[in-house]
Write a protein that holds these residues in place. Structure first.
Motif, PDB file in Angstrom:
ATOM      1  N   ILE A  40       0.856  -1.200   0.000  1.00  0.00           N
ATOM      2  CA  ILE A  40       0.000   0.000   0.000  1.00  0.00           C
ATOM      3  C   ILE A  40       0.887   1.243   0.000  1.00  0.00           C
ATOM      4  CG2 ILE A  40      -1.985   1.109   1.093  1.00  0.00           C
ATOM      5  CD1 ILE A  40      -2.241  -1.282   2.941  1.00  0.00           C
ATOM      6  N   SER A  41       0.475   2.220  -0.750  1.00  0.00           N
ATOM      7  CA  SER A  41       1.115   3.536  -0.658  1.00  0.00           C
ATOM      8  C   SER A  41       0.002   4.551  -0.461  1.00  0.00           C
ATOM      9  CB  SER A  41       1.909   3.844  -1.927  1.00  0.00           C
ATOM     10  OG  SER A  41       1.045   4.274  -2.943  1.00  0.00           O
ATOM     11  N   ALA A  42       0.385   5.807  -0.304  1.00  0.00           N
ATOM     12  CA  ALA A  42      -0.634   6.839  -0.102  1.00  0.00           C
ATOM     13  C   ALA A  42      -1.430   7.081  -1.371  1.00  0.00           C
ATOM     14  CB  ALA A  42       0.027   8.132   0.352  1.00  0.00           C
ATOM     15  N   SER A  43      -0.927   6.587  -2.509  1.00  0.00           N
ATOM     16  CA  SER A  43      -1.653   6.853  -3.751  1.00  0.00           C
ATOM     17  C   SER A  43      -2.172   5.602  -4.439  1.00  0.00           C
ATOM     18  CB  SER A  43      -0.747   7.630  -4.710  1.00  0.00           C
ATOM     19  OG  SER A  43       0.435   6.911  -4.914  1.00  0.00           O
ATOM     20  N   GLY A  44      -1.806   4.431  -3.936  1.00  0.00           N
ATOM     21  CA  GLY A  44      -2.287   3.225  -4.598  1.00  0.00           C
ATOM     22  C   GLY A  44      -2.128   1.980  -3.762  1.00  0.00           C
ATOM     23  N   ILE A  45      -2.684   0.896  -4.274  1.00  0.00           N
ATOM     24  CA  ILE A  45      -2.712  -0.347  -3.507  1.00  0.00           C
ATOM     25  C   ILE A  45      -2.641  -1.543  -4.459  1.00  0.00           C
ATOM     26  CG2 ILE A  45      -5.264  -0.308  -3.497  1.00  0.00           C
ATOM     27  CD1 ILE A  45      -5.125  -1.493  -0.689  1.00  0.00           C
ATOM     28  N   LEU A  46      -1.930  -2.568  -4.029  1.00  0.00           N
ATOM     29  CA  LEU A  46      -1.917  -3.834  -4.773  1.00  0.00           C
ATOM     30  C   LEU A  46      -2.513  -4.885  -3.847  1.00  0.00           C
ATOM     31  CD1 LEU A  46      -0.902  -5.498  -7.298  1.00  0.00           C
ATOM     32  CD2 LEU A  46       1.136  -5.979  -5.967  1.00  0.00           C
ATOM     33  N   PHE A  47      -3.466  -5.661  -4.348  1.00  0.00           N
ATOM     34  CA  PHE A  47      -4.090  -6.669  -3.503  1.00  0.00           C
ATOM     35  C   PHE A  47      -4.412  -7.909  -4.318  1.00  0.00           C
ATOM     36  CE2 PHE A  47      -8.341  -5.842  -5.168  1.00  0.00           C
ATOM     37  CZ  PHE A  47      -8.259  -4.508  -5.559  1.00  0.00           C
ATOM     38  N   HIS A  48      -4.675  -9.017  -3.605  1.00  0.00           N
ATOM     39  CA  HIS A  48      -5.097 -10.233  -4.316  1.00  0.00           C
ATOM     40  C   HIS A  48      -6.459 -10.675  -3.817  1.00  0.00           C
ATOM     41  CE1 HIS A  48      -2.676 -11.812  -0.896  1.00  0.00           C
ATOM     42  NE2 HIS A  48      -3.617 -12.750  -0.863  1.00  0.00           N
ATOM     43  N   LEU A  49      -7.201 -11.287  -4.718  1.00  0.00           N
ATOM     44  CA  LEU A  49      -8.564 -11.718  -4.422  1.00  0.00           C
ATOM     45  C   LEU A  49      -8.914 -12.913  -5.310  1.00  0.00           C
ATOM     46  CD1 LEU A  49     -10.982  -9.020  -5.914  1.00  0.00           C
ATOM     47  CD2 LEU A  49      -8.664  -9.366  -6.645  1.00  0.00           C
ATOM     48  N   ASP A  50     -10.158 -13.351  -5.278  1.00  0.00           N
ATOM     49  CA  ASP A  50     -10.537 -14.556  -6.017  1.00  0.00           C
ATOM     50  C   ASP A  50     -10.878 -14.296  -7.477  1.00  0.00           C
ATOM     51  OD1 ASP A  50     -10.209 -16.023  -3.726  1.00  0.00           O
ATOM     52  OD2 ASP A  50     -12.279 -15.734  -3.064  1.00  0.00           O
ATOM     53  N   GLU A  51     -11.259 -13.069  -7.772  1.00  0.00           N
ATOM     54  CA  GLU A  51     -11.696 -12.763  -9.143  1.00  0.00           C
ATOM     55  C   GLU A  51     -10.846 -11.689  -9.782  1.00  0.00           C
ATOM     56  OE1 GLU A  51     -15.844 -11.872 -10.126  1.00  0.00           O
ATOM     57  OE2 GLU A  51     -16.394 -13.120  -8.404  1.00  0.00           O
ATOM     58  N   LEU A  52     -10.764 -11.748 -11.084  1.00  0.00           N
ATOM     59  CA  LEU A  52     -10.003 -10.720 -11.799  1.00  0.00           C
ATOM     60  C   LEU A  52     -10.905  -9.508 -12.048  1.00  0.00           C
ATOM     61  CD1 LEU A  52      -7.122 -10.636 -12.961  1.00  0.00           C
ATOM     62  CD2 LEU A  52      -8.076 -11.316 -15.162  1.00  0.00           C
ATOM     63  N   LEU A  53     -10.454  -8.342 -11.628  1.00  0.00           N
ATOM     64  CA  LEU A  53     -11.237  -7.122 -11.845  1.00  0.00           C
ATOM     65  C   LEU A  53     -10.675  -6.372 -13.054  1.00  0.00           C
ATOM     66  CD1 LEU A  53     -11.459  -5.866  -8.148  1.00  0.00           C
ATOM     67  CD2 LEU A  53     -13.278  -6.967  -9.463  1.00  0.00           C
ATOM     68  N   PRO A  54     -11.517  -6.028 -14.008  1.00  0.00           N
ATOM     69  CA  PRO A  54     -10.988  -5.354 -15.210  1.00  0.00           C
ATOM     70  C   PRO A  54     -10.478  -3.934 -14.910  1.00  0.00           C
ATOM     71  CG  PRO A  54     -13.371  -5.535 -15.305  1.00  0.00           C
ATOM     72  CD  PRO A  54     -12.951  -6.258 -14.072  1.00  0.00           C
ATOM     73  N   PRO A  55      -9.382  -3.528 -15.556  1.00  0.00           N
ATOM     74  CA  PRO A  55      -8.889  -2.155 -15.380  1.00  0.00           C
ATOM     75  C   PRO A  55      -9.972  -1.140 -15.750  1.00  0.00           C
ATOM     76  CG  PRO A  55      -7.276  -3.488 -16.529  1.00  0.00           C
ATOM     77  CD  PRO A  55      -8.509  -4.321 -16.428  1.00  0.00           C
ATOM     78  N   GLY A  56     -10.012  -0.074 -15.029  1.00  0.00           N
ATOM     79  CA  GLY A  56     -11.015   0.963 -15.274  1.00  0.00           C
ATOM     80  C   GLY A  56     -12.195   0.863 -14.321  1.00  0.00           C
ATOM     81  N   THR A  57     -12.323  -0.279 -13.635  1.00  0.00           N
ATOM     82  CA  THR A  57     -13.446  -0.454 -12.709  1.00  0.00           C
ATOM     83  C   THR A  57     -13.316   0.511 -11.525  1.00  0.00           C
ATOM     84  OG1 THR A  57     -13.380  -2.807 -13.235  1.00  0.00           O
ATOM     85  CG2 THR A  57     -14.708  -2.171 -11.319  1.00  0.00           C
ATOM     86  N   GLN A  58     -14.394   1.214 -11.245  1.00  0.00           N
ATOM     87  CA  GLN A  58     -14.421   2.082 -10.061  1.00  0.00           C
ATOM     88  C   GLN A  58     -14.624   1.200  -8.838  1.00  0.00           C
ATOM     89  OE1 GLN A  58     -13.995   5.422  -9.737  1.00  0.00           O
ATOM     90  NE2 GLN A  58     -13.557   5.618 -11.915  1.00  0.00           N
ATOM     91  N   VAL A  59     -13.847   1.431  -7.796  1.00  0.00           N
ATOM     92  CA  VAL A  59     -13.955   0.590  -6.606  1.00  0.00           C
ATOM     93  C   VAL A  59     -14.018   1.449  -5.341  1.00  0.00           C
ATOM     94  CG1 VAL A  59     -12.850  -1.511  -7.497  1.00  0.00           C
ATOM     95  CG2 VAL A  59     -11.420   0.325  -6.585  1.00  0.00           C
ATOM     96  N   GLU A  60     -14.636   0.860  -4.349  1.00  0.00           N
ATOM     97  CA  GLU A  60     -14.630   1.442  -3.008  1.00  0.00           C
ATOM     98  C   GLU A  60     -14.126   0.363  -2.095  1.00  0.00           C
ATOM     99  OE1 GLU A  60     -17.919   3.443  -0.873  1.00  0.00           O
ATOM    100  OE2 GLU A  60     -18.617   3.896  -2.899  1.00  0.00           O
ATOM    101  N   PHE A  61     -13.250   0.660  -1.199  1.00  0.00           N
ATOM    102  CA  PHE A  61     -12.772  -0.402  -0.317  1.00  0.00           C
ATOM    103  C   PHE A  61     -12.447   0.115   1.072  1.00  0.00           C
ATOM    104  CE2 PHE A  61      -8.355   0.813  -1.103  1.00  0.00           C
ATOM    105  CZ  PHE A  61      -8.383   1.276  -2.416  1.00  0.00           C
ATOM    106  N   LEU A  62     -12.459  -0.831   1.992  1.00  0.00           N
ATOM    107  CA  LEU A  62     -12.197  -0.533   3.390  1.00  0.00           C
ATOM    108  C   LEU A  62     -10.985  -1.361   3.809  1.00  0.00           C
ATOM    109  CD1 LEU A  62     -13.798   1.190   5.483  1.00  0.00           C
ATOM    110  CD2 LEU A  62     -14.713  -0.956   6.335  1.00  0.00           C
ATOM    111  N   ILE A  63      -9.922  -0.665   4.224  1.00  0.00           N
ATOM    112  CA  ILE A  63      -8.724  -1.380   4.689  1.00  0.00           C
ATOM    113  C   ILE A  63      -8.814  -1.455   6.210  1.00  0.00           C
ATOM    114  CG2 ILE A  63      -6.204  -1.417   4.718  1.00  0.00           C
ATOM    115  CD1 ILE A  63      -6.343   0.671   2.380  1.00  0.00           C
TER     116      ILE A  63
END
Lengths: 117, 267
Positions: A51-74
């Motif tokens: 994680i950085s202040a401007s971005g995040i790398l994470f892994h999950l079960d499904e592939l999310l296409p680039p461009g998808t708007q996301v909301e997340f809670l860390i």
């Protein structure tokens, strides 16, 4: 819990300075934290890789296409940064890169806005 | 450019007459956007030479010049320019000139002309906001090319300087993630960080700590400088990664135990 959403400008105003952005880009911290994500009304559980202040790398079960708007809670575990209760950072962002490695889906997202909760 | 007459007064600012080739809307007849240059050079021969070089270009216009660094701030305000072309010696031994210029004219791009380069100086100039560093001996056509590139928003940097800047970035990134190079934080600073990660605003933190918002701002600035972070999220990530609060409470616990042992021994 009080929200503290901040844009860069607000942050600078808060410090009372008009400092120019530094040459350095955001530093990525290799921290594994639980992540709850919503993309296109679907919920996902993921784990952060860095994680950085401007971005995040994470892994999950499904592939999310680039461009998808996301909301997340860390989720920040209890007591790790002074809070004697679980803290969390709510972020709004966008997937900029995704790939599969060793049958695990990874996604990188930019953080456009965040707030501590 | 067909060339307007020029008035030069040594040590004073001067503006050029409007060249005939510039239309009323500020666009040169060539159709390229006009690039306004401010020259800052202690040597008249260089100022004259550079003006002659730029006089041949339809889209470049020298709007002012200055001989001494203490006239620079005034010149930047009085003669809005797109590019400041500055002699490196003018700012030798100073640390606040470039940040001050950037503050006064954030849109203006700065080019520094140096006689020689070294790693620390080069990195520092780029860090402070300079867009390009060129040698004093630069060829005229290259100078013009450099001005156009920088005016269009690009950075002018040679291969050696790229290596230096990347190395500086790497060592800064390494030091920020290296637990051995952690600075010490006071109990007050730690409590401010804890408040921040709970989502509290400066005003609320000030109320909780029984101080003013300005004092909290000062503490925050100090914390950011100490840790090399630039915002609240980066601060939280830094503390999380380095387990700052855990280490602080461990140290506190060790001090209490030590005090207890000393207290028992004295009884």
């Amino acid at each position: 819990m009080d929200l503290a959403t901040r844009t860069v400008e607000e942050h600078e105003n808060e410090l009372g300075v008009g400092e120019k952005p530094r040459l350095r880009a955001s530093v990525r911290f290799p921290i594994a934290l639980p992540l709850h994500l919503v993309a296109s009304t679907k919920q996902y559980d993921a784990v952060t890789d860095n994680i950085s202040a401007s971005g995040i790398l994470f892994h999950l079960d499904e592939l999310l296409p680039p461009g998808t708007q996301v909301e997340f809670l860390i989720e920040i575990p209890e007591g790790t940064i002074g809070a004697y209760q679980t803290a969390a950072v709510h972020c709004v962002g966008r997937i900029v890169r995704s790939y599969v490695e060793s049958s695990t889906a990874f996604a990188a997202a930019v953080i456009e806005e965040y707030s501590f909760q | 450019m067909t060339g307007g007459t020029t008035k030069i007064f040594m040590g004073e600012l001067t503006t050029m007459e409007q060249p005939e080739a510039i239309s009323v809307d500020g666009m040169p007849q060539s159709g390229k956007p006009l690039i306004r240059i401010l020259l800052a050079d202690s040597q008249a021969i260089y100022r004259v030479g550079m003006r002659k070089v730029f006089a041949l270009e339809d889209d470049i216009r020298v709007v002012g010049q200055v001989e001494r660094v203490d006239h620079l701030a005034d010149a930047v305000v009085r003669h809005p320019a797109d590019v400041l072309l500055m002699e490196g010696n003018l700012i030798a031994g100073t640390s606040d000139v470039i940040p001050e210029i950037v503050r006064l004219a954030p849109e203006m791009k700065i080019i520094v002309q140096t006689s020689g380069t070294d790693e620390a100086h080069t990195v520092e100039l780029y860090r402070r906001g300079v867009r390009g560093i060129i040698p004093r001996s630069i060829a005229p056509d290259l100078l013009v090319k450099c001005v156009r590139k920088i005016a269009s928003g690009e950075t002018w940097i040679d291969n050696q300087s790229v290596t230096w800047v990347i190395e500086a970035y790497r060592s800064q990134a390494t030091s920020i993630t290296n637990p051995k190079s952690q600075p010490r934080l006071s109990p007050k600073e730690l409590s401010i960080i804890a408040c921040i990660t709970q989502g509290k605003r400066n005003k609320e933190i000030a109320f909780q700590l029984g101080t003013t918002e300005q004092v909290v701002k000062n503490y925050l600035r100090k914390i950011y400088d100490k840790l090399g972070v630039s915002d609240r999220l980066e601060l939280a990530l830094y503390c999380l990664h380095h387990q700052i609060h855990k280490k602080a409470s461990d140290q506190e616990g060790a001090m209490v135990v030590k005090a207890g042992v000393n207290g028992s021994a004295s009884h």
